[in-house]
Design a protein around this motif. Structure first.
Motif, PDB file in Angstrom:
ATOM      1  N   MET A  39       0.836  -1.203   0.000  1.00  0.00           N
ATOM      2  CA  MET A  39       0.000   0.000   0.000  1.00  0.00           C
ATOM      3  C   MET A  39       0.865   1.245   0.000  1.00  0.00           C
ATOM      4  O   MET A  39       1.882   1.292   0.696  1.00  0.00           O
ATOM      5  N   ASP A  40       0.454   2.234  -0.753  1.00  0.00           N
ATOM      6  CA  ASP A  40       1.095   3.542  -0.749  1.00  0.00           C
ATOM      7  C   ASP A  40       0.262   4.479   0.115  1.00  0.00           C
ATOM      8  O   ASP A  40      -0.975   4.470   0.036  1.00  0.00           O
ATOM      9  N   VAL A  41       0.937   5.263   0.935  1.00  0.00           N
ATOM     10  CA  VAL A  41       0.284   6.188   1.851  1.00  0.00           C
ATOM     11  C   VAL A  41       0.738   7.600   1.498  1.00  0.00           C
ATOM     12  O   VAL A  41       1.934   7.828   1.264  1.00  0.00           O
ATOM     13  N   PRO A  42      -0.185   8.565   1.440  1.00  0.00           N
ATOM     14  CA  PRO A  42       0.198   9.934   1.086  1.00  0.00           C
ATOM     15  C   PRO A  42       1.216  10.518   2.061  1.00  0.00           C
ATOM     16  O   PRO A  42       1.226  10.193   3.252  1.00  0.00           O
ATOM     17  N   ASP A  43       2.066  11.384   1.548  1.00  0.00           N
ATOM     18  CA  ASP A  43       3.072  12.073   2.354  1.00  0.00           C
ATOM     19  C   ASP A  43       2.395  12.735   3.556  1.00  0.00           C
ATOM     20  O   ASP A  43       1.331  13.350   3.422  1.00  0.00           O
ATOM     21  N   GLY A  44       3.000  12.589   4.717  1.00  0.00           N
ATOM     22  CA  GLY A  44       2.470  13.209   5.926  1.00  0.00           C
ATOM     23  C   GLY A  44       1.462  12.367   6.687  1.00  0.00           C
ATOM     24  O   GLY A  44       0.978  12.798   7.739  1.00  0.00           O
ATOM     25  N   HIS A  45       1.133  11.180   6.197  1.00  0.00           N
ATOM     26  CA  HIS A  45       0.125  10.340   6.854  1.00  0.00           C
ATOM     27  C   HIS A  45       0.681   9.019   7.371  1.00  0.00           C
ATOM     28  O   HIS A  45      -0.088   8.155   7.795  1.00  0.00           O
ATOM     29  N   SER A  46       1.994   8.859   7.330  1.00  0.00           N
ATOM     30  CA  SER A  46       2.586   7.584   7.751  1.00  0.00           C
ATOM     31  C   SER A  46       2.289   7.248   9.205  1.00  0.00           C
ATOM     32  O   SER A  46       1.920   6.118   9.527  1.00  0.00           O
ATOM     33  N   ALA A  47       2.463   8.200  10.107  1.00  0.00           N
ATOM     34  CA  ALA A  47       2.230   7.942  11.536  1.00  0.00           C
ATOM     35  C   ALA A  47       0.768   7.556  11.781  1.00  0.00           C
ATOM     36  O   ALA A  47       0.475   6.612  12.532  1.00  0.00           O
ATOM     37  N   GLU A  48      -0.140   8.261  11.141  1.00  0.00           N
ATOM     38  CA  GLU A  48      -1.564   7.963  11.279  1.00  0.00           C
ATOM     39  C   GLU A  48      -1.875   6.575  10.728  1.00  0.00           C
ATOM     40  O   GLU A  48      -2.630   5.807  11.324  1.00  0.00           O
ATOM     41  N   PHE A  49      -1.280   6.227   9.591  1.00  0.00           N
ATOM     42  CA  PHE A  49      -1.479   4.914   8.993  1.00  0.00           C
ATOM     43  C   PHE A  49      -0.964   3.814   9.923  1.00  0.00           C
ATOM     44  O   PHE A  49      -1.641   2.818  10.161  1.00  0.00           O
ATOM     45  N   GLU A  50       0.247   3.996  10.448  1.00  0.00           N
ATOM     46  CA  GLU A  50       0.826   2.982  11.331  1.00  0.00           C
ATOM     47  C   GLU A  50      -0.023   2.778  12.582  1.00  0.00           C
ATOM     48  O   GLU A  50      -0.236   1.648  13.031  1.00  0.00           O
ATOM     49  N   THR A  80       5.537   3.645   1.329  1.00  0.00           N
ATOM     50  CA  THR A  80       5.012   2.344   0.934  1.00  0.00           C
ATOM     51  C   THR A  80       5.072   1.395   2.125  1.00  0.00           C
ATOM     52  O   THR A  80       6.058   1.360   2.851  1.00  0.00           O
ATOM     53  N   TYR A  81       4.000   0.647   2.310  1.00  0.00           N
ATOM     54  CA  TYR A  81       3.935  -0.337   3.387  1.00  0.00           C
ATOM     55  C   TYR A  81       3.583  -1.689   2.795  1.00  0.00           C
ATOM     56  O   TYR A  81       2.844  -1.784   1.807  1.00  0.00           O
ATOM     57  N   VAL A  82       4.091  -2.726   3.449  1.00  0.00           N
ATOM     58  CA  VAL A  82       3.775  -4.104   3.078  1.00  0.00           C
ATOM     59  C   VAL A  82       3.188  -4.754   4.319  1.00  0.00           C
ATOM     60  O   VAL A  82       3.800  -4.738   5.393  1.00  0.00           O
ATOM     61  N   VAL A  83       1.998  -5.313   4.174  1.00  0.00           N
ATOM     62  CA  VAL A  83       1.344  -6.025   5.264  1.00  0.00           C
ATOM     63  C   VAL A  83       1.351  -7.510   4.918  1.00  0.00           C
ATOM     64  O   VAL A  83       0.826  -7.901   3.868  1.00  0.00           O
ATOM     65  N   ILE A  84       1.947  -8.296   5.786  1.00  0.00           N
ATOM     66  CA  ILE A  84       1.935  -9.745   5.639  1.00  0.00           C
ATOM     67  C   ILE A  84       0.957 -10.277   6.676  1.00  0.00           C
ATOM     68  O   ILE A  84       1.069  -9.962   7.863  1.00  0.00           O
ATOM     69  N   SER A  85       0.006 -11.051   6.232  1.00  0.00           N
ATOM     70  CA  SER A  85      -1.020 -11.590   7.114  1.00  0.00           C
ATOM     71  C   SER A  85      -1.103 -13.100   6.907  1.00  0.00           C
ATOM     72  O   SER A  85      -1.214 -13.562   5.773  1.00  0.00           O
ATOM     73  N   LYS A  86      -0.998 -13.848   7.994  1.00  0.00           N
ATOM     74  CA  LYS A  86      -1.048 -15.310   7.888  1.00  0.00           C
ATOM     75  C   LYS A  86      -2.281 -15.825   8.620  1.00  0.00           C
ATOM     76  O   LYS A  86      -2.554 -15.435   9.747  1.00  0.00           O
ATOM     77  N   TRP A  87      -2.990 -16.730   7.937  1.00  0.00           N
ATOM     78  CA  TRP A  87      -4.235 -17.303   8.441  1.00  0.00           C
ATOM     79  C   TRP A  87      -4.136 -18.820   8.467  1.00  0.00           C
ATOM     80  O   TRP A  87      -3.324 -19.408   7.762  1.00  0.00           O
ATOM     81  N   ARG A 111      -9.068   4.615   3.854  1.00  0.00           N
ATOM     82  CA  ARG A 111      -9.101   6.070   3.659  1.00  0.00           C
ATOM     83  C   ARG A 111      -7.692   6.638   3.516  1.00  0.00           C
ATOM     84  O   ARG A 111      -7.469   7.600   2.773  1.00  0.00           O
ATOM     85  N   LEU A 112      -6.720   6.028   4.178  1.00  0.00           N
ATOM     86  CA  LEU A 112      -5.354   6.562   4.193  1.00  0.00           C
ATOM     87  C   LEU A 112      -4.467   6.043   3.069  1.00  0.00           C
ATOM     88  O   LEU A 112      -3.366   6.539   2.887  1.00  0.00           O
ATOM     89  N   ARG A 113      -4.886   5.086   2.335  1.00  0.00           N
ATOM     90  CA  ARG A 113      -4.019   4.535   1.282  1.00  0.00           C
ATOM     91  C   ARG A 113      -4.367   5.134  -0.078  1.00  0.00           C
ATOM     92  O   ARG A 113      -5.517   5.464  -0.355  1.00  0.00           O
ATOM     93  N   GLU A 114      -3.358   5.233  -0.932  1.00  0.00           N
ATOM     94  CA  GLU A 114      -3.556   5.745  -2.288  1.00  0.00           C
ATOM     95  C   GLU A 114      -3.669   4.625  -3.307  1.00  0.00           C
ATOM     96  O   GLU A 114      -4.246   4.794  -4.349  1.00  0.00           O
ATOM     97  N   GLY A 115      -3.084   3.510  -3.026  1.00  0.00           N
ATOM     98  CA  GLY A 115      -3.126   2.381  -3.936  1.00  0.00           C
ATOM     99  C   GLY A 115      -2.854   1.112  -3.170  1.00  0.00           C
ATOM    100  O   GLY A 115      -2.316   1.137  -2.064  1.00  0.00           O
ATOM    101  N   ILE A 116      -3.232  -0.014  -3.759  1.00  0.00           N
ATOM    102  CA  ILE A 116      -3.024  -1.290  -3.083  1.00  0.00           C
ATOM    103  C   ILE A 116      -2.830  -2.392  -4.116  1.00  0.00           C
ATOM    104  O   ILE A 116      -3.467  -2.384  -5.166  1.00  0.00           O
ATOM    105  N   VAL A 117      -1.937  -3.303  -3.811  1.00  0.00           N
ATOM    106  CA  VAL A 117      -1.737  -4.513  -4.610  1.00  0.00           C
ATOM    107  C   VAL A 117      -1.748  -5.666  -3.628  1.00  0.00           C
ATOM    108  O   VAL A 117      -1.044  -5.629  -2.613  1.00  0.00           O
ATOM    109  N   MET A 118      -2.553  -6.682  -3.920  1.00  0.00           N
ATOM    110  CA  MET A 118      -2.628  -7.843  -3.035  1.00  0.00           C
ATOM    111  C   MET A 118      -2.121  -9.064  -3.780  1.00  0.00           C
ATOM    112  O   MET A 118      -2.400  -9.252  -4.961  1.00  0.00           O
ATOM    113  N   SER A 119      -1.378  -9.889  -3.068  1.00  0.00           N
ATOM    114  CA  SER A 119      -0.946 -11.162  -3.624  1.00  0.00           C
ATOM    115  C   SER A 119      -1.030 -12.222  -2.541  1.00  0.00           C
ATOM    116  O   SER A 119      -1.137 -11.905  -1.353  1.00  0.00           O
TER     117      SER A 119
END
Length: 132
Positions: A39-50, A80-87, A111-119
């Motif tokens: 996911m890409d996060v707009p400049d200035g929103h990283s802390a809020e996203f985290e 840019t953030y990468v979320v790894i989720s295991k189920w 709301r905070l992300r600009e784009g997303i790619v899932m694999s």
């Protein structure tokens, strides 16, 4: 120690797995289901996203079937953030993915992300370090 937890048949139809006899080679069992979100996060929103991710992930951790979640940020891509989720399995993940709970828990993240790619990556091989 070598462990082969596969069926013993390679995708090319030959028996055995290349490298399985190599020292330090470990073939992990094909348990669980992993997703990777970039996911890409707009400049200035990283802390809020985290903070939003930590809050959502903390609640997802209480759900049946969630094994773990990891938030990564490449050092050369500060927005840019990468979320790894295991189920536990794919069905459990998709039940969560389609749930009202998922919609509610991830609303701020969406709301905070600009784009997303899932694999859905699979582990092909893992070799343990010999001198950690």
């Amino acid at each position: 120690m070598s462990t082969d937890t596969t069926s013993g048949v390679r995708p090319d139809g030959e028996s055995g797995w290349p490298g399985a006899a190599d020292p330090g080679y470990v073939q992990l069992p094909a348990d669980g289901f992993t997703t990777a979100l970039v996911m890409d996060v707009p400049d200035g929103h990283s802390a809020e996203f985290e903070q939003a991710w930590e809050q959502a992930a903390g609640q997802v951790a209480d759900l049946d079937g969630n094994i773990h979640q990891v938030l990564l940020r490449p050092t050369h891509l500060p927005h840019t953030y990468v979320v790894i989720s295991k189920w536990r399995d794919e069905q459990t993940f998709h039940e969560f993915e389609r749930s009202r709970s998922q919609d509610e828990l991830t609303a701020t993240l969406r709301r905070l992300r600009e784009g997303i790619v899932m694999s859905t990556p699979i582990m092909v091989r893992r070799i343990e370090g010999r001198k950690p």
